[in-house]
Design an enzyme around this catalytic site. Structure first.
Site, mmCIF file in Angstrom:
data_model
loop_
_atom_site.group_PDB
_atom_site.id
_atom_site.type_symbol
_atom_site.label_atom_id
_atom_site.label_comp_id
_atom_site.label_asym_id
_atom_site.label_seq_id
_atom_site.Cartn_x
_atom_site.Cartn_y
_atom_site.Cartn_z
ATOM 1 N N SER A 12 0.839 -1.197 0.000
ATOM 2 C CA SER A 12 0.000 0.000 0.000
ATOM 3 C C SER A 12 0.872 1.244 0.000
ATOM 4 O O SER A 12 1.652 1.468 0.934
ATOM 5 C CB SER A 12 -0.901 0.023 1.235
ATOM 6 O OG SER A 12 -1.485 1.303 1.379
ATOM 7 N N HIS A 37 -1.151 -1.278 -4.375
ATOM 8 C CA HIS A 37 -2.433 -0.990 -3.728
ATOM 9 C C HIS A 37 -2.524 0.495 -3.405
ATOM 10 O O HIS A 37 -1.617 1.063 -2.787
ATOM 11 C CB HIS A 37 -2.537 -1.819 -2.441
ATOM 12 C CG HIS A 37 -3.890 -1.785 -1.793
ATOM 13 N ND1 HIS A 37 -4.940 -2.576 -2.200
ATOM 14 C CD2 HIS A 37 -4.358 -1.047 -0.748
ATOM 15 C CE1 HIS A 37 -5.998 -2.342 -1.431
ATOM 16 N NE2 HIS A 37 -5.670 -1.406 -0.545
ATOM 17 N N ASP A 39 -4.876 3.316 -1.571
ATOM 18 C CA ASP A 39 -5.966 3.544 -0.630
ATOM 19 C C ASP A 39 -6.544 4.943 -0.822
ATOM 20 O O ASP A 39 -5.892 5.942 -0.506
ATOM 21 C CB ASP A 39 -5.455 3.400 0.809
ATOM 22 C CG ASP A 39 -5.199 1.946 1.183
ATOM 23 O OD1 ASP A 39 -6.129 1.132 1.028
ATOM 24 O OD2 ASP A 39 -4.080 1.631 1.621
ATOM 25 N N MET A 41 -9.210 7.612 0.333
ATOM 26 C CA MET A 41 -10.025 7.936 1.504
ATOM 27 C C MET A 41 -10.580 9.342 1.374
ATOM 28 O O MET A 41 -9.905 10.231 0.847
ATOM 29 C CB MET A 41 -9.184 7.839 2.779
ATOM 30 C CG MET A 41 -8.466 6.514 2.951
ATOM 31 S SD MET A 41 -7.557 6.491 4.510
ATOM 32 C CE MET A 41 -6.629 4.959 4.303
ATOM 33 N N HIS A 70 -8.527 0.866 -3.818
ATOM 34 C CA HIS A 70 -9.481 0.594 -2.741
ATOM 35 C C HIS A 70 -10.192 1.893 -2.389
ATOM 36 O O HIS A 70 -9.596 2.797 -1.805
ATOM 37 C CB HIS A 70 -8.698 0.035 -1.543
ATOM 38 C CG HIS A 70 -9.539 -0.306 -0.365
ATOM 39 N ND1 HIS A 70 -8.996 -0.708 0.837
ATOM 40 C CD2 HIS A 70 -10.887 -0.310 -0.171
ATOM 41 C CE1 HIS A 70 -9.961 -0.948 1.703
ATOM 42 N NE2 HIS A 70 -11.121 -0.707 1.117
ATOM 43 N N MET A 72 -12.309 3.860 -0.239
ATOM 44 C CA MET A 72 -12.915 4.021 1.085
ATOM 45 C C MET A 72 -13.633 5.362 1.092
ATOM 46 O O MET A 72 -13.252 6.307 1.787
ATOM 47 C CB MET A 72 -11.843 3.944 2.169
ATOM 48 C CG MET A 72 -11.332 2.530 2.371
ATOM 49 S SD MET A 72 -9.932 2.450 3.492
ATOM 50 C CE MET A 72 -8.592 2.529 2.302
ATOM 51 N N MET A 141 -11.279 -6.525 5.459
ATOM 52 C CA MET A 141 -10.515 -5.610 6.303
ATOM 53 C C MET A 141 -10.217 -6.288 7.638
ATOM 54 O O MET A 141 -11.133 -6.717 8.340
ATOM 55 C CB MET A 141 -11.299 -4.317 6.550
ATOM 56 C CG MET A 141 -11.585 -3.488 5.310
ATOM 57 S SD MET A 141 -10.087 -2.918 4.451
ATOM 58 C CE MET A 141 -9.285 -1.944 5.730
ATOM 59 N N GLY A 146 -9.055 3.359 7.486
ATOM 60 C CA GLY A 146 -8.842 4.785 7.684
ATOM 61 C C GLY A 146 -7.422 5.171 8.045
ATOM 62 O O GLY A 146 -7.011 6.290 7.792
ATOM 63 N N GLY A 148 -3.132 3.590 8.509
ATOM 64 C CA GLY A 148 -2.165 2.508 8.430
ATOM 65 C C GLY A 148 -1.623 2.172 9.808
ATOM 66 O O GLY A 148 -1.826 2.898 10.783
ATOM 67 N N GLY A 149 -0.930 1.030 9.888
ATOM 68 C CA GLY A 149 -0.196 0.674 11.097
ATOM 69 C C GLY A 149 -1.031 0.161 12.256
ATOM 70 O O GLY A 149 -0.566 0.132 13.393
ATOM 71 N N ASP A 177 -6.522 -6.885 4.027
ATOM 72 C CA ASP A 177 -5.993 -5.527 4.162
ATOM 73 C C ASP A 177 -5.979 -5.150 5.638
ATOM 74 O O ASP A 177 -7.030 -4.973 6.247
ATOM 75 C CB ASP A 177 -6.867 -4.556 3.367
ATOM 76 C CG ASP A 177 -6.264 -3.156 3.289
ATOM 77 O OD1 ASP A 177 -5.284 -2.888 4.007
ATOM 78 O OD2 ASP A 177 -6.789 -2.339 2.515
ATOM 79 N N GLY A 178 -4.769 -5.057 6.193
ATOM 80 C CA GLY A 178 -4.637 -4.572 7.568
ATOM 81 C C GLY A 178 -3.767 -5.457 8.430
ATOM 82 O O GLY A 178 -4.056 -6.635 8.615
ATOM 83 N N GLY A 179 -2.664 -4.894 8.927
ATOM 84 C CA GLY A 179 -1.828 -5.610 9.880
ATOM 85 C C GLY A 179 -1.107 -6.825 9.321
ATOM 86 O O GLY A 179 -0.798 -7.764 10.063
ATOM 87 N N GLY A 199 1.264 -2.265 4.140
ATOM 88 C CA GLY A 199 1.802 -0.917 4.065
ATOM 89 C C GLY A 199 3.122 -0.836 4.807
ATOM 90 O O GLY A 199 4.193 -1.026 4.240
ATOM 91 N N SER A 200 3.025 -0.594 6.109
ATOM 92 C CA SER A 200 4.240 -0.536 6.917
ATOM 93 C C SER A 200 4.979 -1.868 6.880
ATOM 94 O O SER A 200 6.208 -1.906 6.996
ATOM 95 C CB SER A 200 3.911 -0.130 8.357
ATOM 96 O OG SER A 200 2.864 -0.920 8.879
#
Length: 229
Positions: A12, A37, A39, A41, A70, A72, A141, A146, A148-149, A177-179, A199-200
């Site tokens: 991301s 990816h 994002d 928003m 994506h 959002m 998700m 909303g 990252g991290g 998507d996420g973590g 992402g991170s």
């Protein structure tokens, strides 16, 4: 885009250097990512504000793989053509973003993109049953959208397992998507996911002057996910 269920890593760019997107994208692709990816928003559907169609149009020439967008945002329908024209290969809209998700998915495919359906952590699978023949991807998700991290929400593992059974042999990707890290990706791969947004998890510790870290992070997530299959 030809369909297969091989593990795919989709960094991301929300975690990239905003002042150097072109070189950041070239770096992650050179280091082995599968998709890029993006994002989007709106500060309304989620509490953050990111990228409009002009930014996507500007980075599109740098993307040689797949632009995975994506959305959002709410409402969605009024912006589908603009993001499609900006070069999105996949446009993913949230089930929760409006009352007529069936119409939204029709419009995404009508604009020439692959259609993705995103689900927040608190959203069940009941409505997905009636949309399976209109989608190319389901994005689950594993954090609240909303920012990252955030920390991975473990309750989503069972959701993915149920979703995988529901999809059967249909050519539909399950994206997480996420973590995503080498610790969490195998949990989702074992449950049936094949696309991992990080992402991170990809960008942390690296940079365009030190892109080998991106490659190490991508390979670590991929190896961990493949090892669970």
């Amino acid at each position: 885009m030809t369909f297969d269920r091989k593990i795919k890593i989709a960094p991301s760019i929300l975690s990239a250097d905003f002042a150097d997107f072109g070189r950041e994208i070239q770096a992650i692709e050179a280091e082995g990512c599968d998709w890029v990816h993006v994002d989007v928003m709106d500060g309304h559907f989620v509490p953050n504000l990111t990228f409009g169609p002009p930014l996507l149009k500007a980075i599109r020439p740098h993307i040689q793989t797949v632009m995975d967008v994506h959305l959002m945002i709410s409402p969605v329908d009024a912006y589908i053509d603009a993001y499609a024209d900006a070069g999105a290969d996949i446009l993913t809209a949230h089930l929760e973003a409006g009352p007529h998700i069936h119409r939204t998915l029709q419009a995404i495919r009508g604009a020439g993109c692959k259609a993705g359906l995103a689900l927040n952590p608190g959203t069940g699978l009941d409505a997905v049953t009636h949309l399976l023949d209109m989608i190319d991807l389901v994005c689950v998700m594993t954090v609240n959208p909303g920012f990252g991290g955030q920390k991975f929400i473990h309750s989503q593992i069972e959701k993915v397992r149920s979703l995988r059974a529901m999809i059967g042999d249909r050519p539909i990707h399950i994206e997480i998507d996420g973590g995503m890290t080498p610790e969490t990706a195998p949990l989702m791969a074992a449950a049936g996911a094949d696309v991992f947004v990080a992402g991170s998890g990809v960008f942390k510790g690296g940079g365009v002057s030190n892109p080998t870290v991106y490659g190490e992070n991508i390979r670590a997530i991929r190896a961990a996910a493949e090892g669970a299959l």
